[in-house]
Design a protein around this motif. Structure first.
Motif, PDB file in Angstrom:
ATOM      1  N   THR A 120     -47.848  30.968  17.505  1.00  0.00           N
ATOM      2  CA  THR A 120     -46.762  31.275  18.424  1.00  0.00           C
ATOM      3  C   THR A 120     -47.117  30.887  19.851  1.00  0.00           C
ATOM      4  N   PHE A 121     -48.307  31.177  20.283  1.00  0.00           N
ATOM      5  CA  PHE A 121     -48.673  30.970  21.681  1.00  0.00           C
ATOM      6  C   PHE A 121     -49.564  29.753  21.893  1.00  0.00           C
ATOM      7  N   LEU A 122     -50.622  29.632  21.102  1.00  0.00           N
ATOM      8  CA  LEU A 122     -51.637  28.624  21.375  1.00  0.00           C
ATOM      9  C   LEU A 122     -51.131  27.203  21.173  1.00  0.00           C
ATOM     10  N   LYS A 123     -50.231  26.995  20.209  1.00  0.00           N
ATOM     11  CA  LYS A 123     -49.666  25.658  19.982  1.00  0.00           C
ATOM     12  C   LYS A 123     -48.151  25.665  19.855  1.00  0.00           C
ATOM     13  N   GLY A 124     -47.560  26.830  19.651  1.00  0.00           N
ATOM     14  CA  GLY A 124     -46.135  26.888  19.386  1.00  0.00           C
ATOM     15  C   GLY A 124     -45.276  27.302  20.557  1.00  0.00           C
ATOM     16  N   SER A 125     -45.863  27.479  21.732  1.00  0.00           N
ATOM     17  CA  SER A 125     -45.101  27.946  22.892  1.00  0.00           C
ATOM     18  C   SER A 125     -44.666  26.786  23.782  1.00  0.00           C
ATOM     19  N   ILE A 126     -43.686  27.062  24.630  1.00  0.00           N
ATOM     20  CA  ILE A 126     -43.235  26.071  25.607  1.00  0.00           C
ATOM     21  C   ILE A 126     -44.370  25.715  26.558  1.00  0.00           C
ATOM     22  N   GLU A 127     -45.169  26.716  26.940  1.00  0.00           N
ATOM     23  CA  GLU A 127     -46.290  26.455  27.847  1.00  0.00           C
ATOM     24  C   GLU A 127     -47.287  25.481  27.227  1.00  0.00           C
ATOM     25  N   ALA A 128     -47.544  25.642  25.908  1.00  0.00           N
ATOM     26  CA  ALA A 128     -48.466  24.724  25.236  1.00  0.00           C
ATOM     27  C   ALA A 128     -47.872  23.325  25.158  1.00  0.00           C
ATOM     28  N   PHE A 129     -46.570  23.228  24.906  1.00  0.00           N
ATOM     29  CA  PHE A 129     -45.912  21.917  24.784  1.00  0.00           C
ATOM     30  C   PHE A 129     -45.999  21.120  26.073  1.00  0.00           C
ATOM     31  N   GLN A 130     -46.048  21.801  27.200  1.00  0.00           N
ATOM     32  CA  GLN A 130     -46.065  21.107  28.496  1.00  0.00           C
ATOM     33  C   GLN A 130     -47.442  20.574  28.880  1.00  0.00           C
ATOM     34  N   THR A 131     -48.473  20.918  28.112  1.00  0.00           N
ATOM     35  CA  THR A 131     -49.809  20.390  28.406  1.00  0.00           C
ATOM     36  C   THR A 131     -49.997  19.044  27.711  1.00  0.00           C
ATOM     37  N   PRO A 132     -50.869  18.186  28.218  1.00  0.00           N
ATOM     38  CA  PRO A 132     -51.078  16.865  27.603  1.00  0.00           C
ATOM     39  C   PRO A 132     -51.535  16.944  26.149  1.00  0.00           C
ATOM     40  N   GLU A 133     -52.348  17.953  25.799  1.00  0.00           N
ATOM     41  CA  GLU A 133     -52.888  18.061  24.446  1.00  0.00           C
ATOM     42  C   GLU A 133     -52.016  18.929  23.534  1.00  0.00           C
ATOM     43  N   GLY A 134     -51.015  19.597  24.106  1.00  0.00           N
ATOM     44  CA  GLY A 134     -50.188  20.478  23.300  1.00  0.00           C
ATOM     45  C   GLY A 134     -50.863  21.778  22.946  1.00  0.00           C
ATOM     46  N   ILE A 135     -51.828  22.204  23.746  1.00  0.00           N
ATOM     47  CA  ILE A 135     -52.600  23.418  23.483  1.00  0.00           C
ATOM     48  C   ILE A 135     -52.599  24.284  24.737  1.00  0.00           C
ATOM     49  N   LEU A 136     -52.347  25.565  24.580  1.00  0.00           N
ATOM     50  CA  LEU A 136     -52.360  26.494  25.704  1.00  0.00           C
ATOM     51  C   LEU A 136     -53.789  26.634  26.241  1.00  0.00           C
ATOM     52  N   PRO A 137     -54.002  26.425  27.539  1.00  0.00           N
ATOM     53  CA  PRO A 137     -55.352  26.581  28.096  1.00  0.00           C
ATOM     54  C   PRO A 137     -55.876  27.994  27.907  1.00  0.00           C
ATOM     55  N   ARG A 138     -57.203  28.100  27.863  1.00  0.00           N
ATOM     56  CA  ARG A 138     -57.836  29.398  27.617  1.00  0.00           C
ATOM     57  C   ARG A 138     -57.392  30.443  28.641  1.00  0.00           C
ATOM     58  N   ASP A 139     -57.393  30.097  29.929  1.00  0.00           N
ATOM     59  CA  ASP A 139     -57.095  31.103  30.942  1.00  0.00           C
ATOM     60  C   ASP A 139     -55.669  31.633  30.821  1.00  0.00           C
ATOM     61  N   GLU A 140     -54.725  30.770  30.401  1.00  0.00           N
ATOM     62  CA  GLU A 140     -53.340  31.231  30.247  1.00  0.00           C
ATOM     63  C   GLU A 140     -53.198  32.176  29.059  1.00  0.00           C
ATOM     64  N   PHE A 141     -54.076  32.055  28.088  1.00  0.00           N
ATOM     65  CA  PHE A 141     -54.029  32.950  26.936  1.00  0.00           C
ATOM     66  C   PHE A 141     -54.790  34.240  27.202  1.00  0.00           C
ATOM     67  N   VAL A 142     -55.908  34.146  27.867  1.00  0.00           N
ATOM     68  CA  VAL A 142     -56.797  35.296  28.037  1.00  0.00           C
ATOM     69  C   VAL A 142     -56.298  36.244  29.122  1.00  0.00           C
ATOM     70  N   GLU A 143     -55.799  35.709  30.233  1.00  0.00           N
ATOM     71  CA  GLU A 143     -55.373  36.548  31.346  1.00  0.00           C
ATOM     72  C   GLU A 143     -54.023  37.177  31.028  1.00  0.00           C
ATOM     73  N   VAL A 144     -53.999  38.494  30.989  1.00  0.00           N
ATOM     74  CA  VAL A 144     -52.845  39.220  30.474  1.00  0.00           C
ATOM     75  C   VAL A 144     -51.583  38.962  31.287  1.00  0.00           C
ATOM     76  N   GLU A 145     -51.740  38.705  32.602  1.00  0.00           N
ATOM     77  CA  GLU A 145     -50.550  38.514  33.419  1.00  0.00           C
ATOM     78  C   GLU A 145     -49.867  37.170  33.170  1.00  0.00           C
ATOM     79  N   ARG A 146     -50.545  36.244  32.482  1.00  0.00           N
ATOM     80  CA  ARG A 146     -49.941  34.931  32.210  1.00  0.00           C
ATOM     81  C   ARG A 146     -48.860  35.048  31.130  1.00  0.00           C
ATOM     82  N   LEU A 147     -49.242  35.540  29.964  1.00  0.00           N
ATOM     83  CA  LEU A 147     -48.270  35.698  28.881  1.00  0.00           C
ATOM     84  C   LEU A 147     -47.575  37.053  28.926  1.00  0.00           C
TER      85      LEU A 147
END
Length: 483
Positions: A1-28
């Motif tokens: 849902t988040f690491l590869k299936g989210s809009i945020e992940a789609f906007q990255t060159p690799e299609g993967i949510l960066p670690r900091d956006e996943f780990v930091e609670v205020e991001r998601l």
């Protein structure tokens, strides 16, 4: 849902949510992603191991596939508008939208345009593994494509189940919305068009007793269990065909349903927390401490709402969660009756399906088999279909399902048994394929004819390939154009 299936992940060159956006609670946000903050670093490390495995094995997953489709559609829209117009649709209707990631919902937007998309779903039935759905996810996709999403409309009239079933389902929703407010948006409870009896509770029923019931009074009843246990339960019940996992049964409906050992098979680490929940002793931090309990509540709700007329909870052995759940289901509180009633197995009334109902269930399973992506799933569905048809006097339908079943077994056999370089194997395959295609054509199973041909093409000589195309494939294609 988040690491590869989210809009945020789609906007990255690799299609993967960066670690900091996943780990930091205020991001998601803690409501959107319910994975405990203290576990997110570990989860991301596991995800990287998974990605490395995919790369090493030159594999891809569903998120990779959908992202590839989106990028190709995006390029086609700019560089080849005519090609893009050929795949776009004026209207796209999507049911069970809670089963999809943002990436998949974005694909629907691309296919339909912002004003041609109709979505329907129930967030309380979001039980597909790997998907964490809220209707806010749809709004996020709309924002990404620059579209204003209409406010969701709520449908509260249930045309499937009667009030006895819906009251029980409402009790499950009460637990979910009270203790897991971020797991699903709270909606009004469904109202049925008809009154009906409350579910029955059978505690301590043995497998032998259940086998007797399924062979007599409850013949044709569907048994629902945890998906991981479905195959084992089927064996215990003498290969009874109508055993489904709850996730497998989602979207289907059945006249009589037995929910078997659901509470006993809740993981041991959640048995006591489940007891505290249903007995009203859950603490304020329950959602944070036991987020997985919400998944089992959604599974229970999904299982209950598969039923049309008569529902039974059957627990074959005592367990912490099972005993507490039986108390919760059968307890009468001030202002309302209990959700269920205790039953004696000897008092269960005969509720066998009629011949027409067996035919309907057989057809449903045959259609699902045709649409199934995996051959072993098609095999299991056709076994159910054949069994249902055999309970009636309509031998033609059983014969049709058997031909389909034999064809699926043949396609499975090709995958593991035959060598396309062995001339003897090639000769056997050519003969069997021709015979099956002939039988399937007589039964009107043209879709399976095409499947067979596609499966054996690599084994065929040029002559055999041309003959089969001429005798079967071209005729089917021509008939399709005429329609």
């Amino acid at each position: 849902t988040f690491l590869k299936g989210s809009i945020e992940a789609f906007q990255t060159p690799e299609g993967i949510l960066p670690r900091d956006e996943f780990v930091e609670v205020e991001r998601l946000g803690k409501n959107r992603c319910r994975i405990p903050v203290e576990l997110r670093e570990q989860v991301y490390d596991e995800f990287l191991q998974y990605q490395k495995y995919l790369q090493d094995q030159q594999l891809w997953d569903d998120c990779d596939r959908v992202r590839h489709l989106l990028l190709r559609m995006k390029d086609a829209k700019k560089e080849d508008p005519d090609a893009f117009a050929q795949v776009q649709r004026c209207k796209v209707y999507v049911d069970e939208v809670q089963d999809y990631t943002q990436l998949e919902i974005l694909l629907f937007f691309y296919l339909s345009g912002p004003n041609g998309l109709f979505l329907a779903g129930d967030p309380a039935q979001s039980v597909v593994e790997g998907t964490e759905f809220r209707f806010e996810e749809v709004r996020g996709v709309g924002h990404f494509v620059g579209s204003v999403i209409q406010k969701p409309k709520t449908v509260n009239v249930n045309f499937r189940s009667h009030s006895g079933i819906l009251n029980c389902a409402g009790g499950v929703l009460d637990l979910m919305f009270t203790h897991f407010p971020s797991s699903a948006k709270q909606l009004k409870k469904d109202k049925g068009l008809f009154q009906g009896s409350r579910p029955g509770v059978l505690l301590g029923t043995s497998i032998d007793q259940l086998n007797i019931l399924l062979g007599d009074k409850l013949k044709g009843a569907v048994v629902l269990t945890h998906d991981e246990s479905a195959r084992h339960c089927r064996r215990l019940l003498n290969d009874y065909k109508l055993v489904y996992g709850v996730r497998e049964a989602k979207g289907l409906e059945f006249k009589t349903v037995i929910i078997l050992d659901f509470f006993r098979e809740i993981p041991s680490s959640l048995q006591k927390p489940w007891r505290e929940l249903v007995l009203g002793r859950a603490t304020q931090d329950f959602e944070h401490s036991y987020p997985l309990v919400a998944t089992f509540l959604k599974l229970l709700y999904t299982g209950v709402t598969r039923c049309i007329e008569k529902l039974f909870f059957v627990e074959t052995k005592s367990s912490t969660a099972g005993d507490a759940s039986m108390r919760w289901l059968t307890k009468q509180v001030s202002g309302r009756a209990s959700y269920a009633t205790r039953n004696n197995i000897n008092d269960v009334e005969a509720m066998s399906m009629t011949s027409d109902e067996f035919i309907s269930e057989g057809i449903n399973n045959a259609e699902l088999a045709q649409a199934a992506m995996e051959l072993d799933q098609s095999q299991m569905l056709l076994e159910r279909s054949i069994w249902c048809f055999e309970q009636t006097d309509i031998i033609e339908l059983a014969a049709k399902a058997r031909i389909h079943y034999i064809s699926v077994l043949f396609r499975l056999e090709i995958q593991v048994t035959y060598d396309e370089k062995n001339s003897n194997d090639v000769a056997v395959i050519e003969m069997r394929a021709a015979q099956l295609m002939e039988s399937l054509t007589k039964e009107g199973l043209f879709f399976e004819v095409l499947n067979i041909f596609s499966s054996v093409t690599a084994f065929l000589s040029e002559y055999a390939k041309e003959e089969l195309e001429k005798r079967f494939i071209r005729k089917i294609q021509l008939a399709g154009k005429e329609e």
